[in-house]
Design an enzyme around this catalytic site. Structure first.
Site, PDB file in Angstrom:
ATOM      1  N   GLY A  58       1.054   1.350  -7.683  1.00  0.00           N
ATOM      2  CA  GLY A  58       0.215   1.505  -8.870  1.00  0.00           C
ATOM      3  C   GLY A  58       0.237   2.922  -9.384  1.00  0.00           C
ATOM      4  O   GLY A  58       0.256   3.170 -10.596  1.00  0.00           O
ATOM      5  N   ASP A 113       0.826  -1.207   0.000  1.00  0.00           N
ATOM      6  CA  ASP A 113       0.000   0.000   0.000  1.00  0.00           C
ATOM      7  C   ASP A 113       0.863   1.261   0.000  1.00  0.00           C
ATOM      8  O   ASP A 113       0.499   2.279   0.564  1.00  0.00           O
ATOM      9  CB  ASP A 113      -0.959  -0.010   1.213  1.00  0.00           C
ATOM     10  CG  ASP A 113      -2.026   1.084   1.118  1.00  0.00           C
ATOM     11  OD1 ASP A 113      -2.655   1.179   0.054  1.00  0.00           O
ATOM     12  OD2 ASP A 113      -2.205   1.840   2.084  1.00  0.00           O
ATOM     13  N   GLY A 116      -4.467  -4.318  -3.784  1.00  0.00           N
ATOM     14  CA  GLY A 116      -4.882  -3.432  -4.863  1.00  0.00           C
ATOM     15  C   GLY A 116      -3.959  -2.244  -5.044  1.00  0.00           C
ATOM     16  O   GLY A 116      -3.291  -1.804  -4.109  1.00  0.00           O
ATOM     17  N   HIS A 117      -3.917  -1.739  -6.259  1.00  0.00           N
ATOM     18  CA  HIS A 117      -3.206  -0.514  -6.579  1.00  0.00           C
ATOM     19  C   HIS A 117      -4.243   0.532  -6.979  1.00  0.00           C
ATOM     20  O   HIS A 117      -5.103   0.268  -7.821  1.00  0.00           O
ATOM     21  CB  HIS A 117      -2.229  -0.736  -7.735  1.00  0.00           C
ATOM     22  CG  HIS A 117      -1.071  -1.611  -7.392  1.00  0.00           C
ATOM     23  ND1 HIS A 117      -0.205  -2.124  -8.333  1.00  0.00           N
ATOM     24  CD2 HIS A 117      -0.627  -2.070  -6.203  1.00  0.00           C
ATOM     25  CE1 HIS A 117       0.720  -2.846  -7.729  1.00  0.00           C
ATOM     26  NE2 HIS A 117       0.481  -2.831  -6.436  1.00  0.00           N
TER      27      HIS A 117
END
Length: 425
Positions: A18, A14, A41-42
């Site tokens: 991304g 995190d 997730g990105h």
């Protein structure tokens, strides 16, 4: 621009990888996801909108960039299909021309997610804080040689035979160990039809494509998931992910064994966050955590554990990733603080550590803080290093001093253009 570059996480994940991949893909021809699955997730914000990317490489938003899902990835057909369709609905073109899936990537099957849920429930208070996305059961099965390669979808008889053998075997585990309902053949056939068959146009021999790209001097970017402290071998075991997130694994997970990575960009957040359980020495609790979460704009992410910049963990992450440079994200959010604490050492009994100690003692370590003066102003509009307040520059230099690596990018906002570039990048 170097031919082969990796963008990797330095801490617990995190960090903003991304966001950096989306920014830097303008200078690359190929972006490769080489490990992990849909368990992290990105966040990407660009002209198409705001996206949470879990299964796709973050270069899908750049026209002309070929995105590759490598053999080292836990390929979740269900998540990937949903993500492709969601992004296509926003006007982003995703076709076999700009997305390729390695035929040697193994499929994350429906029972992997089921087993993940059941095992966390069985562990109770001793659970590891899994994302419950099936990642640990998947990699366990892969090492037992009990998964199916994506390329088998082109050989239906072999695929169906292997899938049935695995279903029978896994049902013994689900029913015998966990007392759960077995997976039926009908459920599995429906899943294959809905999520696997639509992926066939994207599945190919990516290794041949990548070797040709390398021979043609194409610029290749390797995109990692999670951070160094979650690496299976060098993270804070056992609170790790189930794959190797380090840049050194990228050539193997991408399908290019032997390729040399010229440049490793380590992404570090300007403060520390951690999703899930595990050792997090600089973590704040109670009212201190609430205040910092509010100051850093993390109030909508209450599941994030939060703390000051941890230079001990960051120094370690930079070393194991062999980072050649750093991208520092979210510096702007610290602008409301009068003083900014920085964790510079760990204290364990009568010892102090500047280097990360053995994981088993981390739960008994305490942070030793150094206080730095805040800049108390909005820097989100700054685009030049020399326009940053002196206090913000000092904060950046303190991180460089601790890690021994230059910080070449500083993000001061979530948008693609909200960046300060230092020197030749």
């Amino acid at each position: 621009m170097n031919a082969c570059t990796a963008i990797v996480g330095i801490n617990w994940g995190d960090e903003g990888k991304g966001r950096m991949v989306d920014l830097l893909t303008e200078a690359f021809d190929v972006v490769i996801r080489y490990q992990g699955g849909a368990n992290a997730g990105h966040t990407v914000i660009n002209q198409f909108g705001e996206f949470e990317i879990h299964a796709l490489p973050s270069g899908v938003f750049r026209k002309g960039v070929v995105n590759v899902i490598g053999n080292g990835v836990a390929l979740d057909p269900e998540k990937l299909i949903h993500e492709i369709r969601t992004i296509q609905e926003k006007g982003v073109s995703i076709t076999p021309e700009n997305l390729m899936i390695s035929d040697r990537a193994s499929l994350l099957l429906p029972w992997h997610r089921m087993q993940d849920e059941l095992e966390e429930k069985r562990l109770g208070d001793k659970k590891y804080g899994s994302s419950r996305m099936g990642i640990a059961p998947f990699y366990s099965d892969k090492h037992q040689k009990k998964t199916i390669l994506a390329g088998e979808l082109f050989y239906p008889e072999i695929f169906q035979k292997n899938l049935e053998n695995l279903r029978v075997w896994k049902n013994l585990v689900l029913t015998g160990v966990y007392g759960a309902e077995p997976v039926s053949r009908e459920e599995l056939d429906t899943w294959v039809k809905e999520y696997c068959e639509p992926l066939k146009p994207f599945i190919t021999d990516t290794r041949s494509f990548l070797l040709k790209a390398q021979n043609d001097n194409k610029r290749i970017l390797f995109e990692a998931q999670m951070g160094a402290l979650r690496d299976l071998d060098f993270g804070v075991y056992p609170y790790t992910t189930s794959s190797n997130v380090l840049a050194s694994y990228a050539p193997v997970g991408a399908g290019m064994p032997g390729v040399e990575i010229d440049r490793i960009i380590g992404v570090v957040k300007a403060y520390s966050t951690c999703v899930g359980k595990g050792h997090f020495v600089s973590e704040l609790q109670g009212e201190d955590a609430r205040r910092m979460r509010e100051a850093c704009g993390e109030t909508d992410k209450m599941y994030h554990r939060i703390g000051p910049m941890d230079l001990v963990a960051t120094r370690y992450g930079v070393k194991v990733q062999a980072a050649t440079e750093i991208a520092l994200t979210k510096l702007d959010v610290l602008g409301t603080l009068d003083e900014i604490p920085v964790c510079v050492r760990y204290r364990y009994k009568d010892q102090e550590f500047e280097e990360l100690p053995f994981p088993s003692i981390l739960s008994d370590c305490e942070p030793v803080y150094e206080m730095m003066k805040g800049w108390k102003c909005d820097i989100s509009g700054v685009r030049n290093w020399w326009d940053l307040p002196e206090e913000a520059q000092n904060y950046v230099k303190r991180i460089e001093e601790a890690t021994g690596v230059v910080i070449k990018w500083i993000s001061v906002g979530p948008e693609r253009h909200s960046i300060i570039r230092r020197g030749q990048t």
